[in-house]
Design an enzyme around this catalytic site. Structure first.
Site, PDB file in Angstrom:
ATOM      1  N   GLY A 177       0.792  -1.266   0.150  1.00 23.66           N
ATOM      2  CA  GLY A 177       0.122   0.095  -0.022  1.00 23.66           C
ATOM      3  C   GLY A 177       0.778   1.256   0.039  1.00 23.66           C
TER       4      GLY A 177
ATOM      5  N   ASP B 298       9.886  -6.875   3.431  1.00 25.62           N
ATOM      6  CA  ASP B 298       8.871  -7.656   4.031  1.00 25.62           C
ATOM      7  C   ASP B 298       9.113  -9.252   3.620  1.00 25.62           C
ATOM      8  OD1 ASP B 298       6.386  -8.782   5.084  1.00 25.62           O
ATOM      9  OD2 ASP B 298       5.759  -6.598   5.415  1.00 25.62           O
TER      10      ASP B 298
ATOM     11  N   ASP C 267      13.612  -9.358   7.660  1.00 26.46           N
ATOM     12  CA  ASP C 267      12.984  -8.816   8.715  1.00 26.46           C
ATOM     13  C   ASP C 267      13.317  -7.200   8.780  1.00 26.46           C
ATOM     14  OD1 ASP C 267      12.324  -7.934  11.236  1.00 26.46           O
ATOM     15  OD2 ASP C 267      13.453  -9.489  12.305  1.00 26.46           O
TER      16      ASP C 267
ATOM     17  N   ASP D 194       5.103   0.963   8.295  1.00 24.79           N
ATOM     18  CA  ASP D 194       3.862   0.813   8.734  1.00 24.79           C
ATOM     19  C   ASP D 194       3.802  -0.415   9.475  1.00 24.79           C
ATOM     20  OD1 ASP D 194       1.191   1.577   9.533  1.00 24.79           O
ATOM     21  OD2 ASP D 194       0.303   0.745   7.836  1.00 24.79           O
TER      22      ASP D 194
ATOM     23  N   LYS E  62       2.173   2.567  16.388  1.00 26.38           N
ATOM     24  CA  LYS E  62       0.899   1.737  17.058  1.00 26.38           C
ATOM     25  C   LYS E  62       0.779   2.140  18.531  1.00 26.38           C
ATOM     26  CE  LYS E  62       0.917   0.176  12.825  1.00 26.38           C
ATOM     27  NZ  LYS E  62       0.107   0.826  11.613  1.00 26.38           N
TER      28      LYS E  62
END
Length: 350
Positions: A220, A236, A256, A272, A301
Site C-alpha cells: 500500500g 517484508d 526482517d 507501517d 501503534k
C-alpha cells in the site's frame, strides 16, 4: 470567548484533552476540559475571558497531534426554534471576530453523520444570509465555524484561516485508488498532504528518489512511492503485489525489517509496522542517526492505555537521539483521519 472546541477521532477525547492542557499551559493559559467518551470533540474552558481566542492566535495548530480542528467559541447556543435558526445565530455571529467564510459541521460520529445533510443545507442558506448582511468578507483572517450537536443546539466560534485545518471537520477527504494493493495507501498520501507543503513536493516527493518501505507487504505504501516515480526497496517477508513488481521500480527484500540495512543511503524510508511503539521508535532512531535516510514517514501503534504519555515519550526519545547526534531536523506528528490506533510521524533531516 473562553471556550476552545477541539474536534478529534471518537475514542481519543482523553488524549486530545491532555494535549491541549499541555499546550495551553505552555502559553500561560489555564482552564479545564469537558469531554464525553466517543463524542468526537473536547471543550477546553479557560479561566480567563478571551483566552481561547488568544490561544488559537498564538499557539501553533500544526503541533497538535490529536486535534483535527480547533475553534475559539461562545458557550453553547441551544433551545433554538427549528422554525427560525438563522435570526438567533446571526445575533451570536455579531459577537465574534469578522470572518471570511463559514463551515457548518457535525461531529464525526454515527449520530453526527446523520446530521451531515442538514449541515450542508444550512451552510448554504446561512452563508448567503451572512454575505447579504455583510458579515463575511474575503479579507478577514478568521473562518466561522458552526458545530451542530443537533438541529437546534450549536457551538459558534472562529478559527484563524492560517492556523487551523482548511477542511470541513478537519478531515482531508481522499479517494481510494483502485490500483493500490491495500487501503493503507491512504495513510501515506494523507501524511504527505499534512506534512509536506505543496510547493515542496517537486523537490522532496519526486521522480528518481530512492526509498525503502519497511514492513511493505502487500504494498500500500510502496504503491504511493512508485506513483511518485521513486525506486523502492520493499522489505517484508510477506509477498508483494505483482503489479508493483512489474513496474520495474521495486526490489523486494524478504527480510526482517528490524535487521535490514540498506547498501546505500536513501532519500526516503517509510514504515507501517505493527509492533510496540518503543521498538519502532528505536528502529527509526537507528535509521536516522546512521544517515540511512534523510526523510521518513512512519506510524506508531498506540497501546490501549496511556496513549498520550507513550506518544510524548517516543517523540522525546527521537528528539534526544537526534540532538545528541548533532542533527538539525524538522519533526511533526498527527493522528490522521485514516489512522486508527496509531499516529503518523514525519521527520526531515535538514
Amino acid at each position: 470567548m473562553n471556550h476552545l472546541l477541539l474536534y478529534c477521532r471518537p475514542g481519543f477525547e482523553k488524549e486530545c484533552a491532555a494535549e491541549i492542557r499541555d499546550v495551553a499551559e505552555a502559553e500561560g493559559i489555564y482552564g479545564y476540559c469537558k469531554l464525553e467518551d466517543n463524542s468526537g470533540y473536547v471543550l477546553y474552558v479557560t479561566h480567563e475571558s478571551g483566552a481561547a481566542l488568544r490561544l488559537v492566535d498564538e499557539a501553533d495548530f500544526s503541533k497538535l497531534i490529536f486535534a483535527r480542528q480547533w475553534v475559539a467559541c461562545l458557550p453553547v447556543v441551544d433551545e433554538i426554534s427549528a422554525d427560525d435558526r438563522i435570526s438567533p445565530l446571526l445575533e451570536k455571529v455579531a459577537e465574534l471576530p469578522p470572518c471570511q467564510s463559514v463551515m457548518v459541521e457535525p461531529a464525526d460520529t454515527t449520530d453526527g453523520r446523520e446530521m451531515q445533510r442538514f449541515c450542508n443545507s444550512f451552510s448554504s442558506a446561512f452563508s448567503q444570509k451572512l454575505r447579504r448582511s455583510k458579515l463575511l468578507a474575503d479579507a478577514n483572517p478568521y473562518r466561522l465555524h458552526i458545530f451542530a450537536l443537533t438541529g437546534t443546539c450549536f457551538y459558534l466560534g472562529v478559527a484563524p484561516v492560517e492556523n487551523s485545518a482548511p477542511w470541513p471537520m478537519g478531515i482531508m477527504r481522499l479517494k481510494f485508488p483502485n490500483a493500490a494493493p491495500s487501503r493503507s495507501t491512504l495513510k501515506l498520501e494523507e501524511a504527505w498532504h499534512w506534512f509536506v507543503p505543496p510547493h515542496e513536493w517537486q523537490h522532496y516527493i519526486s521522480g528518481g528518489l530512492k526509498a525503502a518501505d519497511l514492513g511493505a507487504a502487500p504494498g500500500g505504501w510502496t504503491w504511493q512511492l512508485v506513483k511518485q516515480n521513486m525506486f523502492v526497496t520493499a522489505v517484508d517477508n510477506g509477498p508483494m503485489a505483482e503489479s508493483l513488481m512489474e513496474s520495474g521500480q521495486v526490489t523486494h527484500k524478504p527480510e526482517d525489517a528490524f535487521t535490514f540495512q540498506p547498501a546505500k543511503n536513501l532519500d526516503w524510508m517509510v514504515c507501517d509496522i505493527v509492533d510496540k511503539p518503543a521498538r519502532v521508535t528505536d528502529l527509526m532512531i537507528r535509521w536516522l542517526v546512521n544517515g540511512w535516510c534523510r526523510e521518513t514517514v512512519f506510524n506508531l501503534k498506540l497501546p490501549m492505555k496511556q496513549r498520550y504519555t507513550e506518544v510524548r515519550s517516543c517523540l522525546a526519545m527521537i528528539e534526544t537521539a537526534l540532538e545528541e547526534a548533532g542533527f538539525k531536523y524538522r519533526m511533526a506528528a498527527k493522528h490522521l483521519y485514516h489512522d486508527r490506533e496509531e499516529i503518523t510521524c514525519h521527520i526531515r533531516i535538514l
